[in-house]
Scaffold this motif. Structure first.
Motif, PDB file in Angstrom:
ATOM      1  N   GLY A  69      43.963  -9.812 -12.242  1.00  0.00           N
ATOM      2  CA  GLY A  69      45.078 -10.155 -13.107  1.00  0.00           C
ATOM      3  C   GLY A  69      44.706 -10.055 -14.574  1.00  0.00           C
ATOM      4  N   ARG A  70      45.596  -9.485 -15.363  1.00  0.00           N
ATOM      5  CA  ARG A  70      45.337  -9.268 -16.788  1.00  0.00           C
ATOM      6  C   ARG A  70      46.056 -10.286 -17.671  1.00  0.00           C
ATOM      7  NH1 ARG A  70      41.944  -6.028 -14.615  1.00  0.00           N
ATOM      8  NH2 ARG A  70      41.835  -3.836 -15.243  1.00  0.00           N
ATOM      9  N   GLY A  71      46.629 -11.315 -17.072  1.00  0.00           N
ATOM     10  CA  GLY A  71      47.327 -12.309 -17.873  1.00  0.00           C
ATOM     11  C   GLY A  71      46.430 -13.390 -18.430  1.00  0.00           C
ATOM     12  N   GLY A  72      45.192 -13.468 -17.947  1.00  0.00           N
ATOM     13  CA  GLY A  72      44.254 -14.465 -18.435  1.00  0.00           C
ATOM     14  C   GLY A  72      43.461 -15.148 -17.341  1.00  0.00           C
ATOM     15  N   ALA A  73      44.070 -15.304 -16.159  1.00  0.00           N
ATOM     16  CA  ALA A  73      43.379 -16.005 -15.074  1.00  0.00           C
ATOM     17  C   ALA A  73      42.369 -15.111 -14.363  1.00  0.00           C
ATOM     18  CB  ALA A  73      44.385 -16.553 -14.075  1.00  0.00           C
ATOM     19  N   GLY A  74      42.663 -13.823 -14.244  1.00  0.00           N
ATOM     20  CA  GLY A  74      41.709 -12.895 -13.649  1.00  0.00           C
ATOM     21  C   GLY A  74      41.581 -12.986 -12.145  1.00  0.00           C
ATOM     22  N   ARG A  93      62.084 -11.051   0.125  1.00  0.00           N
ATOM     23  CA  ARG A  93      60.856 -11.311  -0.618  1.00  0.00           C
ATOM     24  C   ARG A  93      61.101 -10.859  -2.059  1.00  0.00           C
ATOM     25  NH1 ARG A  93      56.191  -9.996   3.292  1.00  0.00           N
ATOM     26  NH2 ARG A  93      57.180  -9.951   5.326  1.00  0.00           N
ATOM     27  N   TYR A  94      60.335 -11.437  -2.973  1.00  0.00           N
ATOM     28  CA  TYR A  94      60.566 -11.125  -4.381  1.00  0.00           C
ATOM     29  C   TYR A  94      59.259 -10.740  -5.067  1.00  0.00           C
ATOM     30  CZ  TYR A  94      65.112 -13.403  -3.781  1.00  0.00           C
ATOM     31  OH  TYR A  94      66.370 -13.745  -3.354  1.00  0.00           O
ATOM     32  N   LEU A  95      59.395  -9.845  -6.048  1.00  0.00           N
ATOM     33  CA  LEU A  95      58.294  -9.492  -6.935  1.00  0.00           C
ATOM     34  C   LEU A  95      58.703  -9.876  -8.349  1.00  0.00           C
ATOM     35  CD1 LEU A  95      55.600  -8.062  -7.645  1.00  0.00           C
ATOM     36  CD2 LEU A  95      56.903  -5.918  -7.791  1.00  0.00           C
ATOM     37  N   LEU A  96      57.905 -10.709  -8.993  1.00  0.00           N
ATOM     38  CA  LEU A  96      58.194 -11.145 -10.353  1.00  0.00           C
ATOM     39  C   LEU A  96      57.125 -10.618 -11.297  1.00  0.00           C
ATOM     40  CD1 LEU A  96      59.198 -14.908  -9.847  1.00  0.00           C
ATOM     41  CD2 LEU A  96      60.577 -12.848  -9.544  1.00  0.00           C
ATOM     42  N   CYS A  97      57.576 -10.090 -12.407  1.00  0.00           N
ATOM     43  CA  CYS A  97      56.663  -9.663 -13.463  1.00  0.00           C
ATOM     44  C   CYS A  97      56.646 -10.727 -14.543  1.00  0.00           C
ATOM     45  CB  CYS A  97      57.115  -8.323 -14.042  1.00  0.00           C
ATOM     46  SG  CYS A  97      56.174  -7.827 -15.501  1.00  0.00           S
ATOM     47  N   ASN A  98      55.479 -11.276 -14.788  1.00  0.00           N
ATOM     48  CA  ASN A  98      55.325 -12.294 -15.829  1.00  0.00           C
ATOM     49  C   ASN A  98      55.157 -11.581 -17.175  1.00  0.00           C
ATOM     50  OD1 ASN A  98      54.588 -14.375 -17.551  1.00  0.00           O
ATOM     51  ND2 ASN A  98      53.183 -15.324 -16.106  1.00  0.00           N
ATOM     52  N   ALA A  99      56.262 -11.521 -17.922  1.00  0.00           N
ATOM     53  CA  ALA A  99      56.257 -10.875 -19.241  1.00  0.00           C
ATOM     54  C   ALA A  99      56.575 -11.899 -20.323  1.00  0.00           C
ATOM     55  CB  ALA A  99      57.268  -9.729 -19.264  1.00  0.00           C
ATOM     56  N   ASP A 100      56.216 -13.154 -20.090  1.00  0.00           N
ATOM     57  CA  ASP A 100      56.544 -14.209 -21.053  1.00  0.00           C
ATOM     58  C   ASP A 100      55.667 -14.115 -22.303  1.00  0.00           C
ATOM     59  OD1 ASP A 100      58.267 -16.589 -21.421  1.00  0.00           O
ATOM     60  OD2 ASP A 100      56.358 -17.625 -21.585  1.00  0.00           O
ATOM     61  N   GLU A 101      54.395 -13.799 -22.130  1.00  0.00           N
ATOM     62  CA  GLU A 101      53.442 -13.538 -23.220  1.00  0.00           C
ATOM     63  C   GLU A 101      53.642 -14.462 -24.429  1.00  0.00           C
ATOM     64  OE1 GLU A 101      50.992  -9.743 -24.442  1.00  0.00           O
ATOM     65  OE2 GLU A 101      53.046  -9.555 -25.169  1.00  0.00           O
ATOM     66  N   MET A 102      53.458 -15.755 -24.204  1.00  0.00           N
ATOM     67  CA  MET A 102      53.577 -16.728 -25.291  1.00  0.00           C
ATOM     68  C   MET A 102      52.219 -17.177 -25.824  1.00  0.00           C
ATOM     69  SD  MET A 102      56.743 -17.808 -26.199  1.00  0.00           S
ATOM     70  CE  MET A 102      56.761 -19.586 -26.474  1.00  0.00           C
ATOM     71  N   CYS A 223      55.645 -12.802  -5.117  1.00  0.00           N
ATOM     72  CA  CYS A 223      54.399 -12.436  -5.779  1.00  0.00           C
ATOM     73  C   CYS A 223      54.675 -12.315  -7.273  1.00  0.00           C
ATOM     74  CB  CYS A 223      53.867 -11.112  -5.233  1.00  0.00           C
ATOM     75  SG  CYS A 223      52.250 -10.647  -5.918  1.00  0.00           S
ATOM     76  N   VAL A 224      53.820 -12.939  -8.076  1.00  0.00           N
ATOM     77  CA  VAL A 224      53.970 -12.908  -9.533  1.00  0.00           C
ATOM     78  C   VAL A 224      52.748 -12.211 -10.125  1.00  0.00           C
ATOM     79  CG1 VAL A 224      54.381 -14.257 -11.625  1.00  0.00           C
ATOM     80  CG2 VAL A 224      55.185 -15.127  -9.412  1.00  0.00           C
ATOM     81  N   ASN A 225      52.996 -11.138 -10.885  1.00  0.00           N
ATOM     82  CA  ASN A 225      51.909 -10.408 -11.547  1.00  0.00           C
ATOM     83  C   ASN A 225      52.244 -10.181 -13.014  1.00  0.00           C
ATOM     84  OD1 ASN A 225      51.449  -8.565  -8.557  1.00  0.00           O
ATOM     85  ND2 ASN A 225      49.898  -9.893  -9.440  1.00  0.00           N
ATOM     86  N   ASN A 226      51.209 -10.071 -13.834  1.00  0.00           N
ATOM     87  CA  ASN A 226      51.358  -9.824 -15.258  1.00  0.00           C
ATOM     88  C   ASN A 226      51.735  -8.364 -15.534  1.00  0.00           C
ATOM     89  OD1 ASN A 226      49.335  -8.727 -17.677  1.00  0.00           O
ATOM     90  ND2 ASN A 226      50.572 -10.482 -18.264  1.00  0.00           N
ATOM     91  N   VAL A 227      52.319  -8.118 -16.709  1.00  0.00           N
ATOM     92  CA  VAL A 227      52.730  -6.769 -17.100  1.00  0.00           C
ATOM     93  C   VAL A 227      51.567  -5.786 -17.030  1.00  0.00           C
ATOM     94  CG1 VAL A 227      53.546  -5.352 -19.032  1.00  0.00           C
ATOM     95  CG2 VAL A 227      54.597  -7.570 -18.591  1.00  0.00           C
ATOM     96  N   GLU A 228      50.474  -6.096 -17.716  1.00  0.00           N
ATOM     97  CA  GLU A 228      49.346  -5.165 -17.760  1.00  0.00           C
ATOM     98  C   GLU A 228      48.759  -4.934 -16.377  1.00  0.00           C
ATOM     99  OE1 GLU A 228      44.974  -4.580 -19.917  1.00  0.00           O
ATOM    100  OE2 GLU A 228      46.187  -6.338 -20.406  1.00  0.00           O
ATOM    101  N   THR A 229      48.760  -5.973 -15.548  1.00  0.00           N
ATOM    102  CA  THR A 229      48.265  -5.826 -14.176  1.00  0.00           C
ATOM    103  C   THR A 229      49.066  -4.769 -13.437  1.00  0.00           C
ATOM    104  OG1 THR A 229      47.775  -8.206 -14.191  1.00  0.00           O
ATOM    105  CG2 THR A 229      47.709  -7.076 -12.065  1.00  0.00           C
TER     106      THR A 229
END
Length: 451
Positions: A69-74, A93-102, A223-229
């Motif tokens: 993961g590229r959001g910080g947790a790895g 089932r759902y796929l969520l992209c975490n693009a909050d980037e705060m 499943c939740v993944n970061n944008v860069e991931t």
């Protein structure tokens, strides 16, 4: 701020072989739309995944590539994907992209969404195929209005081309994708708080277990993944595991490339796609150009405001999770901040802790009460009104709000820079402590905890 993947003086040529995330970027900074994206081999990986790969093979390929993961947790992406249920009867089932980037000092996902929106869509399409998810959401930071406009246009282009919607590429697989703009809370970067917000609830983190892979958005596997991931997925599918692993520098335990950057009073603040394992010194000197004339580097953070401060002598650490851990903090988002010698660390920390205190969801006591307490103490020290024992109280709060002590990772991230600042710059904190003989009303004295 420069949003670019160029090296210093453009000396590094981007190519598909070395810069999987950014080689398609235009020199003028404009967005790459569908026709140009496809002309640059866009959606070829998706076509390969749909035509030649079983869904489980896609998951295994991402796992073997070592994508994290590229959001910080790895957290390993393939492992996370493998947690989704195998039961074929669960058809929602759902796929969520975490693009909050705060995260303060972090803007990497913004560049990808604004300039390469189809790369994210292709990554989500392949991921949806692997995870058997029929609907996806890009949960976007509300202030990213340009990214929202570009993503919505790209979604419509993909729909018109038969790359989203019903029976994608004649496979019988359906996938709908929506852009959802959030109201703006730092805590939404935590995946279960994001899920609550998407459902229209207050953005509080959820208790885990159950994890989102079992019970996620609207109670369904998610499943939740970061944008860069997600943007790494097409290159892995197109060019293979061995190639992807070969991108990282020797000694790095993290595979592939990473968007890294430097902000602060450096000569060339910006964002670059670099192999995992480059040193902080390369990033700071060769790419950011070192400090501006008249300033000296006092400290730096390797990956956002929630990572600990490091000293100039730590610049030789390799930029990957384990390399940064060796010098006492976390890689985080990989976008570093330089602190110059004109900055008072107490004032900087007071500003940071005010942000984190304001962004706390207020669910658990250590975070809800501990962070504002740290702000009050730092304000007093900043104004020269600090009392004997205040620094010890702050260190006690660092311990009480550390990993495993709170409901989510918000508070541990908030106090990590505080603890490191006191460790390396304690005299600056001591300078704000009033003499022991100064008269202080009893009720104004803080309670000292964490001996």
């Amino acid at each position: 701020m420069t949003l670019t993947s160029f090296g210093p003086a453009n000396r590094i040529k981007r190519s598909a072989e070395t810069h999987p995330l950014t080689w398609r970027l235009r020199d003028d900074g404009e967005a790459v739309w569908l026709d140009e994206y496809q002309a640059k081999n866009g959606y070829a990986a998706a076509r390969k995944a749909f035509a030649d790969m079983a869904q489980d093979d896609i998951v295994q390929t991402v796992k073997d590539a070592g994508l994290k993961g590229r959001g910080g947790a790895g957290f390993p992406t393939g492992v996370k994907w493998g947690l989704m249920p195998k039961d074929e009867s669960i058809n929602i089932r759902y796929l969520l992209c975490n693009a909050d980037e705060m995260e303060p000092n972090t803007w990497k996902d913004r560049m990808l969404m604004e300039q390469l929106p189809h790369l994210l869509i292709e990554g989500m399409l392949i991921s949806a195929r692997a995870l058997k998810t029929y609907r996806g959401y890009i949960f976007l930071r509300g202030e990213y209005t340009t990214a929202a406009k570009h993503l919505n246009r790209a979604v419509e282009e993909a729909k018109a081309a038969g790359l989203l919607g019903k029976n994608i590429l004649g496979s019988g697989f359906d996938f709908e994708l929506f852009v959802h703009t959030g109201a703006g809370r730092y805590i939404c970067g935590e995946e279960t708080a994001l899920i609550n917000s998407l459902e229209g609830r207050r953005a509080n983190p959820r208790s885990k277990p159950p994890f989102p892979a079992a019970v996620g958005v609207w109670g369904k596997p998610t499943c939740v993944n970061n944008v860069e991931t997600l943007c790494n997925v097409p290159a892995i599918i197109a060019d293979g595991v061995d190639w992807y692993k070969s991108l990282a520098r020797e000694g790095s335990e993290d595979m592939g490339t990473k968007l890294m950057g430097f902000s602060g009073k450096v000569k060339n603040p910006g964002l670059w796609e670099l192999p995992f394992g480059v040193t902080g010194r390369e990033l700071f000197e060769d790419y950011a150009g070192g400090m501006r004339d008249g300033y000296k580097l006092k400290a730096w953070q390797p990956g956002g405001a929630g990572t600990g401060f490091l000293l100039p002598e730590h610049l030789d650490a390799q930029m990957y999770a384990g390399g940064i851990a060796k010098v006492g903090t976390r890689m985080g988002t990989g976008l570093a901040m330089a602190v110059d010698d004109s900055v008072n660390m107490v004032s900087l920390l007071r500003n940071m802790e005010q942000f984190f205190a304001r962004e706390s969801c207020g669910f658990c006591t250590p975070c809800r009460d501990g962070l504002p307490w740290s702000v009050k103490l730092l304000m007093a020290i900043e104004e020269g009104r600090g009392q004997q024992g205040d620094i010890e109280t702050l260190l006690g709060l660092v311990g009480f709000l550390g990993p495993g002590k709170t409901f989510c990772a918000h508070a541990p991230g908030a106090v990590e820079p505080l603890g490191s600042a006191i460790k390396y710059f304690r005299p600056e904190f001591e300078a704000g402590i009033a003499p022991a003989s100064a008269a202080v009303p009893p009720l104004a004295r803080p309670i000292v905890i964490g001996a």
